[in-house]
Design a protein around this motif. Structure first.
Motif, PDB file in Angstrom:
ATOM      1  N   ASP A 119       3.832   5.709   9.116  1.00 55.04           N
ATOM      2  CA  ASP A 119       4.466   4.439   8.836  1.00 55.04           C
ATOM      3  C   ASP A 119       3.427   3.686  10.021  1.00 55.04           C
ATOM      4  OD1 ASP A 119       6.362   4.844   6.986  1.00 55.04           O
ATOM      5  OD2 ASP A 119       8.008   4.746   8.301  1.00 55.04           O
ATOM      6  N   ILE A 120       2.863   4.255  11.007  1.00 55.57           N
ATOM      7  CA  ILE A 120       2.194   3.656  12.104  1.00 55.57           C
ATOM      8  C   ILE A 120       0.961   3.422  11.453  1.00 55.57           C
ATOM      9  CG2 ILE A 120       0.801   3.988  14.129  1.00 55.57           C
ATOM     10  CD1 ILE A 120       3.241   5.771  15.081  1.00 55.57           C
ATOM     11  N   SER A 121       0.262   4.387  10.595  1.00 52.40           N
ATOM     12  CA  SER A 121      -0.832   4.252  10.021  1.00 52.40           C
ATOM     13  C   SER A 121      -0.839   3.340   8.759  1.00 52.40           C
ATOM     14  CB  SER A 121      -1.632   5.529   9.375  1.00 52.40           C
ATOM     15  OG  SER A 121      -1.696   6.471  10.602  1.00 52.40           O
ATOM     16  N   LEU A 122      -0.024   3.218   8.033  1.00 48.41           N
ATOM     17  CA  LEU A 122      -0.018   2.424   6.869  1.00 48.41           C
ATOM     18  C   LEU A 122       0.179   0.980   7.211  1.00 48.41           C
ATOM     19  CD1 LEU A 122       2.607   3.847   4.436  1.00 48.41           C
ATOM     20  CD2 LEU A 122       0.144   4.134   4.232  1.00 48.41           C
ATOM     21  N   ASP A 123       0.941   0.568   8.378  1.00 46.20           N
ATOM     22  CA  ASP A 123       1.076  -0.460   8.918  1.00 46.20           C
ATOM     23  C   ASP A 123       0.020  -0.872   9.608  1.00 46.20           C
ATOM     24  OD1 ASP A 123       2.800  -2.853   9.913  1.00 46.20           O
ATOM     25  OD2 ASP A 123       2.468  -2.035  11.937  1.00 46.20           O
ATOM     26  N   CYS A 124      -1.044  -0.139  10.576  1.00 48.92           N
ATOM     27  CA  CYS A 124      -2.271  -0.710  11.215  1.00 48.92           C
ATOM     28  C   CYS A 124      -3.443  -0.840  10.387  1.00 48.92           C
ATOM     29  CB  CYS A 124      -2.705   0.616  12.023  1.00 48.92           C
ATOM     30  SG  CYS A 124      -1.695   0.832  13.679  1.00 48.92           S
TER      31      CYS A 124
ATOM     32  N   TYR B 267      -0.769   8.534  19.459  1.00 45.18           N
ATOM     33  CA  TYR B 267      -1.118   8.317  17.944  1.00 45.18           C
ATOM     34  C   TYR B 267      -1.213   6.664  17.745  1.00 45.18           C
ATOM     35  CZ  TYR B 267      -1.479   8.714  12.896  1.00 45.18           C
ATOM     36  OH  TYR B 267      -1.985   8.767  11.566  1.00 45.18           O
ATOM     37  N   GLN B 268      -0.171   6.134  18.224  1.00 43.79           N
ATOM     38  CA  GLN B 268       0.008   4.726  17.985  1.00 43.79           C
ATOM     39  C   GLN B 268      -0.796   3.969  18.725  1.00 43.79           C
ATOM     40  OE1 GLN B 268       3.969   2.924  17.983  1.00 43.79           O
ATOM     41  NE2 GLN B 268       3.176   1.286  17.152  1.00 43.79           N
TER      42      GLN B 268
ATOM     43  N   ALA C 289       4.479  13.452   9.213  1.00 42.51           N
ATOM     44  CA  ALA C 289       5.800  12.889   9.491  1.00 42.51           C
ATOM     45  C   ALA C 289       5.769  11.404   9.021  1.00 42.51           C
ATOM     46  CB  ALA C 289       6.372  13.011  11.061  1.00 42.51           C
ATOM     47  N   ARG C 290       7.148  11.047   8.747  1.00 41.91           N
ATOM     48  CA  ARG C 290       7.060   9.713   8.176  1.00 41.91           C
ATOM     49  C   ARG C 290       6.863   8.798   9.191  1.00 41.91           C
ATOM     50  NH1 ARG C 290       8.272   6.827   3.549  1.00 41.91           N
ATOM     51  NH2 ARG C 290       9.282   8.610   2.778  1.00 41.91           N
ATOM     52  N   ARG C 291       7.120   8.978  10.505  1.00 43.08           N
ATOM     53  CA  ARG C 291       6.686   8.177  11.765  1.00 43.08           C
ATOM     54  C   ARG C 291       5.210   7.908  11.992  1.00 43.08           C
ATOM     55  NH1 ARG C 291       9.148   9.531  17.938  1.00 43.08           N
ATOM     56  NH2 ARG C 291       8.050   7.553  18.879  1.00 43.08           N
ATOM     57  N   SER C 292       4.468   8.864  11.905  1.00 43.54           N
ATOM     58  CA  SER C 292       3.316   8.669  11.956  1.00 43.54           C
ATOM     59  C   SER C 292       2.484   8.093  10.740  1.00 43.54           C
ATOM     60  CB  SER C 292       2.330   9.908  12.295  1.00 43.54           C
ATOM     61  OG  SER C 292       2.550  11.005  11.263  1.00 43.54           O
TER      62      SER C 292
ATOM     63  N   LEU D 154      -7.037   9.018   2.284  1.00 41.14           N
ATOM     64  CA  LEU D 154      -6.936   7.659   1.974  1.00 41.14           C
ATOM     65  C   LEU D 154      -7.352   6.978   3.463  1.00 41.14           C
ATOM     66  CD1 LEU D 154      -3.648   7.003   0.178  1.00 41.14           C
ATOM     67  CD2 LEU D 154      -5.850   6.344  -0.469  1.00 41.14           C
ATOM     68  N   ALA D 155      -7.111   7.620   4.483  1.00 38.51           N
ATOM     69  CA  ALA D 155      -7.692   6.959   5.956  1.00 38.51           C
ATOM     70  C   ALA D 155      -8.375   8.158   6.785  1.00 38.51           C
ATOM     71  CB  ALA D 155      -6.237   6.613   6.647  1.00 38.51           C
ATOM     72  N   ASP D 156      -9.361   7.786   7.577  1.00 40.12           N
ATOM     73  CA  ASP D 156      -9.849   8.584   8.269  1.00 40.12           C
ATOM     74  C   ASP D 156      -9.041   8.815   9.788  1.00 40.12           C
ATOM     75  OD1 ASP D 156     -12.230  10.210   9.223  1.00 40.12           O
ATOM     76  OD2 ASP D 156     -13.209   8.448   9.926  1.00 40.12           O
TER      77      ASP D 156
END
Length: 212
Positions: free
Chosen positions: A112-117, A72-73, A107-110, A12-14
């Motif tokens: 969430d970062i990707s989905l938000d960005c 990552y962020q 992990a949920r944390r990473s 879903l994302a590169d």
């Protein structure tokens, strides 16, 4: 078919390049070790925190994990481009009444970062991350959990992924399993376990669902 369940990285994302950069930075700083992309892919299976705890020789795991997420962020928007074709795909699936899910080792944390960005927060009816399962892909636990949450049977779902582990997990869960190779960076070039279908374009997948 009532539900479409996706892997995330490479599907879903590169996002694989930013994952690689974050891992490279962590191993260089804490182990003074240069790791290759191939070595990092070999570590895949656990979540990012699991990979670090399992493979880092330096035992400052918590500090290393925080550095991973910081890189990552901070670098996500520089490295990972918004993909309008992915958004269009998800919109078309929703319009056609499909339930959507993610099953990822992230992990949920990473995630969430990707989905938000990437502005992908609102599309999914269920999200199963590496934090939500005891056993990672190729174990089918995450797919089973997604099916249960979506209230669909294995005959009513399709699972898409870019890695050998994705295909094995999908086969083990007895769902229709699709290998995808439509993003620039993917984990598996040639599948040893044959998916039911392989698509290098999203339009091909939509035709498979008879949407186009």
């Amino acid at each position: 078919m009532k539900a479409v369940i996706f892997d995330f990285d490479g599907t879903l994302a590169d996002t694989l390049p930013v994952c690689f950069l974050a891992f490279e930075t962590v191993f260089k700083k804490f182990d003074n070790r240069e790791v290759t992309t191939e070595e990092i892919i070999e570590m895949f299976g656990p979540s990012e925190t699991g990979i670090i705890r399992k493979n880092l020789k330096n035992n400052n795991y918590d500090e290393a994990i925080e550095l991973y997420y910081e890189i990552y962020q901070d670098q996500h928007s520089n490295i990972v481009q918004n993909n309008e074709e992915i958004k269009t795909l998800l919109e078309q699936l929703k319009t056609n009444g499909y339930k959507l899910g993610i099953v990822t080792g992230k992990a949920r944390r990473s995630l969430d970062i990707s989905l938000d960005c990437l502005g992908l927060n609102t599309f999914f009816d269920v999200i199963i991350t590496g934090d939500d399962v005891e056993f990672q892909k190729p174990n089918p636990e995450g797919i089973y959990k997604a099916l249960e949450n979506l209230n669909v049977s294995h005959k009513e779902a399709v699972f898409l992924g870019d890695s050998e582990a994705d295909i094995i997990a999908g086969k083990e869960a007895s769902v229709t399993t699709i290998g995808v190779q439509w993003l620039p960076n993917i984990q598996t070039i040639e599948f040893k376990t044959q998916p039911d279908e392989i698509y290098s374009s999203m339009k091909g997948f939509l035709r498979f669902l008879s949407i186009l």
